[in-house]
Design an enzyme around this catalytic site. Structure first.
Site, PDB file in Angstrom:
ATOM      1  N   GLY A  51       0.966  -1.106  -0.085  1.00 33.97           N
ATOM      2  CA  GLY A  51       0.110   0.036  -0.042  1.00 33.97           C
ATOM      3  C   GLY A  51       0.803   1.387  -0.039  1.00 33.97           C
ATOM      4  N   ALA A 106       2.207   2.840   2.419  1.00 36.06           N
ATOM      5  CA  ALA A 106       3.375   2.828   3.207  1.00 36.06           C
ATOM      6  C   ALA A 106       4.188   1.622   2.900  1.00 36.06           C
ATOM      7  CB  ALA A 106       2.840   2.296   4.637  1.00 36.06           C
ATOM      8  N   HIS A 142     -17.054   5.785   9.466  1.00 37.60           N
ATOM      9  CA  HIS A 142     -17.104   6.601   8.377  1.00 37.60           C
ATOM     10  C   HIS A 142     -18.380   7.106   8.122  1.00 37.60           C
ATOM     11  CE1 HIS A 142     -16.543   9.103   4.891  1.00 37.60           C
ATOM     12  NE2 HIS A 142     -15.273   8.864   5.050  1.00 37.60           N
ATOM     13  N   ARG A 175     -15.278  13.063  11.238  1.00 41.57           N
ATOM     14  CA  ARG A 175     -16.048  11.806  11.162  1.00 41.57           C
ATOM     15  C   ARG A 175     -16.766  11.376  12.290  1.00 41.57           C
ATOM     16  NH1 ARG A 175     -11.632   8.920   6.899  1.00 41.57           N
ATOM     17  NH2 ARG A 175     -11.989  10.628   5.323  1.00 41.57           N
ATOM     18  N   HIS A 208     -14.460   1.828   8.741  1.00 33.29           N
ATOM     19  CA  HIS A 208     -13.621   2.369   7.511  1.00 33.29           C
ATOM     20  C   HIS A 208     -12.089   2.323   7.833  1.00 33.29           C
ATOM     21  CE1 HIS A 208     -12.563   4.845   4.223  1.00 33.29           C
ATOM     22  NE2 HIS A 208     -11.930   5.786   4.942  1.00 33.29           N
ATOM     23  N   GLU A 258      -1.401   2.218   8.418  1.00 36.54           N
ATOM     24  CA  GLU A 258      -2.399   2.004   9.348  1.00 36.54           C
ATOM     25  C   GLU A 258      -2.088   1.000  10.092  1.00 36.54           C
ATOM     26  OE1 GLU A 258      -5.939   1.346   6.924  1.00 36.54           O
ATOM     27  OE2 GLU A 258      -7.264   0.883   8.791  1.00 36.54           O
ATOM     28  N   ARG A 310      -9.119   9.831  13.450  1.00 39.18           N
ATOM     29  CA  ARG A 310      -8.484  10.206  12.270  1.00 39.18           C
ATOM     30  C   ARG A 310      -9.095  11.142  11.383  1.00 39.18           C
ATOM     31  NH1 ARG A 310      -8.079   9.104   6.995  1.00 39.18           N
ATOM     32  NH2 ARG A 310      -8.948   7.326   7.208  1.00 39.18           N
ATOM     33  N   LEU A 363      -3.629   8.918   3.973  1.00 41.66           N
ATOM     34  CA  LEU A 363      -2.514   8.795   2.885  1.00 41.66           C
ATOM     35  C   LEU A 363      -1.389   9.760   3.132  1.00 41.66           C
ATOM     36  CD1 LEU A 363      -5.056   9.757  -0.221  1.00 41.66           C
ATOM     37  CD2 LEU A 363      -4.760   7.620   0.902  1.00 41.66           C
TER      38      LEU A 363
END
Lengths: 251, 661
Positions: free
Chosen positions: B52, B54, B281, B352, B423, B447, B457, B463
């Protein structure tokens, strides 16, 4: 309104890369049309598991049309009978009661079957490794706003960059050509000043790798763009040809 | 010897927080850390699991520096990791909009957004490197959105009053991941990264050093095509395998996203920090049936122009639920724009956790707008009037198309229906300032680790963190560890430690295959998901969490005695893959409940109904719970041990989060 429907699915079953494959037909009752196509296969697989049979192997992951993993040929079309979607975004409301749905893996010499509906698309990664990048290391780059890029150019690069690498273009092509995939990356990077510097080298390297891996030639039939879930344009192929010819002239 | 917790407390020394003022810590660290010279880098191997944002950025950057990298992913290509699905954008403190942004402000918004449950030093570093990420991505050819003048465009996201979010249509995660993937592809082409696709890590291999201390020295992985179990050595192991949201079965995560690598680290002594911090989310497409396989997110960017509402009158809600009334037919004066009403300062752009709880509150009171009563409206009619349909389509067209394909309703004409869904997980493996876990030589990024986001978050920060860890933090900090490893030779995977680890994996697989029970993996997973959603979801209580633990223990018994896995272990077998992941999800679910039960306060994504203000806002208990709750594995079926890392806020005053004024 979405209803429950009864369907038959005719699925390509193949135990391994070197095994003989065949079609198998399964009947499914009361499939809700609000279900996604892959959820229909989930239901079928649960049924097969409950009968202690081997479930159907197929690639899928994000199930929201962006990872490019799902790759089913449904009723003769890559990603099925709807437009601008991947298989995971296809819904059962596109099918009617009593219909027989045919499901096959990607058809392409460069994408051999691994099992059932799962194919090996590592050829696309290899093309990317040959040149699908800008040669910069991490760090030591200029400020992001140091080079202004006209909005229409940036937008066009974005459209080309929206390719998800699913392989539908090569699977749809009667020649098994990967030109739409290659041209999307070549275009994105050739359009932007950051990628322009290596444009010629990139076009040559990616095309050479594509040829080496057994993809066919492009004869401009346009099936690739017609089936592309992200509507990547044929204009990219024209741009790739231009970049490629210019590069060859310079040699 | 590595530092250990003292009396169950992690000290700042163990967390390796550098000395000095907040804004000097990272510079001080970099000025004094140990480095590895180019000739020695070639002698060192690093395993990176995950591709991903990271994982791919770390693998590419480490290879560019000269290390030998072995990179693993479960998909058929590194380009498909689930970072690809992030839609809205990436934050950075560029202040290109001249609207008052700064590194400090990004730091402050992030730490406040996380409800003051993150480490100050880490969050400041994140804000500090955020600008370099944007520069790096542009240099790679990431086609960010631009203004007509040719400069980069920004938009707003929840929890901020500035526009600092960079985006590429609704596909920002895709474009950033493809940027990292292209850098990774370049290194694979050069032979500096050996890429293993369709491989899944099944255990970590630990080997003792000359002082008798365990160090991570490799992994055991299963080739998902052949079913072969294989051994891999490295001088250090980096895990970037994402979050554990799929514990809930239904989430916005990809189907194969899992928490198994985290559990493998945990069982080898890495602490699992704040497992109960999970993000729900607010804007996802509501659930439509029992056969549902996942939930689809609608980007938070939609809240820039969309207004969230439910009817004011219960009778209107009843008609909506019965399908006899459409949202567009309810007159303006009968609509309750509850976020604008409750939070005038931030309105529809509250963070959120706040938006999700507010939606639940309205639906619990009976104002839900679809047949299940579990949905609220996200309405663009005002934006269409103000900007015109074309502008709205240009901004959000692909999201509207995605919505219409799934729901079969045109969101330009009738408001979207949305509902919260799991999420992202802020909790994860504990890491020190160097992103090293409590196991030597084992690093955790993105993550998968716990750092930076606290208890909640902010949008467009995942990202940022993934790429910060991979491009600009780990490539520095891992050298401080590897500098001492230059004389350690490559080890043979025939060593008894590798053999024992492989045997343990083989035994576990054999045990699973031999159960031959009556239940499919998914049927058990769905049952776990319902328990998680009902008792460990948006509103938690002590009683509910105790019930959850009891029920999860029952599920564990059911799984290990009644699961059925068809086929063979030594071939491609999706059901076996899923079963191995579910075995770990069951453990994670329990750990989440245990952590949530112990944390007697409400903060960020963790809402304990016993701890709320009279108007229903989260009530923190800073005097009792201002710490990172780290869980240490003590053995199979034994209760984990709680270790605390106190969060002493040295530089920032902690306030009650207020998005009202």
């Amino acid at each position: 309104m979405d209803q429950n429907i009864n369907i038959k699915v005719k699925v390509w079953r193949q135990a391994g890369p070197k095994e003989q494959g065949h079609f198998e037909t399964y009947e499914l009752q009361n499939i809700f049309q609000g279900a996604s196509f892959l959820e229909m296969i989930d239901i079928l697989n649960e049924k097969l598991i409950s009968e202690h049979k081997d479930p159907i192997a197929f690639d899928h992951d994000c199930r929201e049309g962006i990872c490019g993993m799902c790759s089913l040929y449904v009723n003769g079309h890559p990603h099925g009978p709807d437009q601008e979607i991947t298989t995971c975004q296809l819904h059962m409301r596109k099918f009617h009661d009593g219909e027989t749905i045919t499901i096959e893996p990607w058809r392409s010499r460069a994408f051999p079957v691994i099992k059932d509906l799962m194919v090996d698309r590592s050829a696309y990664d290899k093309i990317m490794q040959a040149g699908g990048f800008v040669s910069v290391n991490t760090g030591g780059v200029p400020d992001a706003n140091a080079i202004a890029i006209p909005k229409p150019v940036a937008d066009e690069a974005m459209d080309a960059a929206s390719c998800i690498g699913c392989g539908a273009c090569a699977a749809a092509c009667k020649n098994g050509s990967a030109m739409l995939f290659v041209s999307a990356k070549v275009s994105q990077l050739a359009l932007l000043p950051q990628g322009k510097i290596e444009a010629a080298r990139r076009a040559k390297a990616m095309v050479a790798k594509m040829d080496e891996l057994g993809f066919g030639n492009c004869t401009n039939t346009g099936a690739c763009a017609a089936e592309c879930p992200k509507s990547v344009s044929l204009a990219n192929i024209a741009r790739l040809n231009r970049e490629f010819i210019c590069a060859k002239f310079k040699d | 010897m590595a530092l250990q917790p003292q009396n169950g407390i992690i000290t700042p020394e163990m967390a390796k927080i550098p000395q000095g003022p907040l804004e000097k810590k990272w510079t001080n660290y970099k000025d004094h850390q140990k480095l590895v010279n180019p000739a020695n880098k070639r002698k060192l191997d690093i395993i990176v699991v995950g591709t991903g944002l990271a994982g791919a950025s770390a693998a590419a950057s480490l290879a560019e520096m000269g290390f030998n990298v072995l990179n693993f992913c479960i998909q058929d290509s590194p380009r498909r990791a689930h970072s690809i699905a992030a839609q809205g954008g990436i934050n950075a403190a560029k202040n290109y909009q001249n609207d008052g942004d700064s590194i400090y402000r990004l730091y402050y918004d992030t730490i406040k957004g996380g409800d003051y449950r993150a480490r100050e030093a880490n969050v400041y570093r994140l804000a500090e490197v955020s600008n370099s990420i944007i520069d790096q991505c542009v240099a790679q050819g990431v086609p960010f959105a631009r203004e007509y003048g040719g400069l980069l465009d920004n938009r707003s996201f929840g929890g901020a009053q500035v526009s600092r979010t960079f985006y590429a249509k609704g596909q920002t995660g895709q474009q950033l991941l493809l940027g990292a993937y292209s850098a990774l592809s370049r290194q694979i082409g050069k032979g500096k990264v050996k890429m293993y696709t369709r491989y899944e890590m099944l255990d970590l291999v630990m080997i003792k050093d000359e002082n008798g201390e365990d160090r991570a020295r490799g992994i055991i992985a299963r080739n998902l095509v052949t079913g072969r179990i294989e051994r891999f050595f490295a001088h250090a192991v980096v895990i970037g395998t994402g979050g554990y949201g799929n514990t809930f079965f239904l989430s916005t995560n990809a189907m194969a996203s899992n928490g198994s690598a985290a559990m493998q680290m945990y069982r080898h002594g890495a602490f699992f920090a704040n497992p109960c911090y999970a993000q729900i989310h607010p804007t996802c497409i509501p659930k439509h049936g029992d056969f549902q396989s996942k939930l689809t997110l609608m980007s938070e960017s939609l809240r820039n122009d969309g207004r969230i509402w439910v009817p004011k009158k219960l009778e209107d809600a009843k008609k909506l639920q019965a399908g006899t009334l459409k949202g567009r037919d309810i007159p303006e004066e009968d609509r309750d724009y509850y976020l604008e009403r409750r939070y005038p300062a931030f309105g529809n752009l509250v963070p959120r956790d706040v938006a999700s709880r507010a939606a639940k509150e309205r639906c619990d009171k009976g104002f839900g707008v679809n047949n299940t009563g579990l949905a609220v409206f996200l309405d663009f009619s005002d934006a269409i009037k103000r900007l015109g349909k074309d502008v709205v389509a240009q901004k959000y067209g692909n999201l509207f198309q995605m919505y219409e394909k799934i729901v079969d309703e045109n969101p330009y004409e009738n408001p979207m229906m949305i509902f919260p869904a799991i999420h992202y997980t802020m909790g994860g493996i504990w890491v020190d300032y160097e992103l090293q876990t409590s196991v030597k030589g084992l690093f955790c990024i993105g993550e998968a680790n716990f750092s930076d986001h606290g208890a909640n978050r902010l949008g467009a920060s995942a990202l940022m963190q993934g790429l910060a860890d991979g491009y600009f933090v780990l490539p520095y900090t891992i050298q401080n560890y590897l500098a001492d490893q230059i004389s350690v030779p490559r080890m043979s995977t025939d060593l008894p430690e590798f053999a024992a680890a492989e045997k343990a994996v083989q035994d576990k697989i054999q045990k699973l295959m031999s159960i031959q029970g009556k239940r499919s993996v998914d049927s058990i997973h769905k049952e776990l998901g319902l328990i998680m959603w009902d008792f460990v979801g948006m509103g938690r209580t002590a009683e509910g969490l105790k019930t959850a633990i009891k029920k999860i223990d029952e599920i564990k018994k059911e799984f290990w005695s009644n699961v059925f896995i068809p086929g063979k272990a030594d071939s491609l077998n999706n059901e076996l893959e899923k079963a191995l992941r579910l075995a770990d999800f069951i453990e994670i679910g329990r750990l989440m409940a245990v952590d949530a039960l112990h944390r007697e306060e409400s903060c960020g994504g963790h809402f304990r109904e016993e701890y709320q203000t009279p108007d229903g806002e989260a009530l923190r208990q800073d005097d009792k719970f201002s710490y990172v709750g780290c869980w240490k594995y003590t053995g199979e079926d034994k209760e984990p041990e709680l270790i605390k890392e106190p969060l002493d806020y040295e530089f920032t005053e902690r306030k009650t989060r207020n998005y009202k004024a």
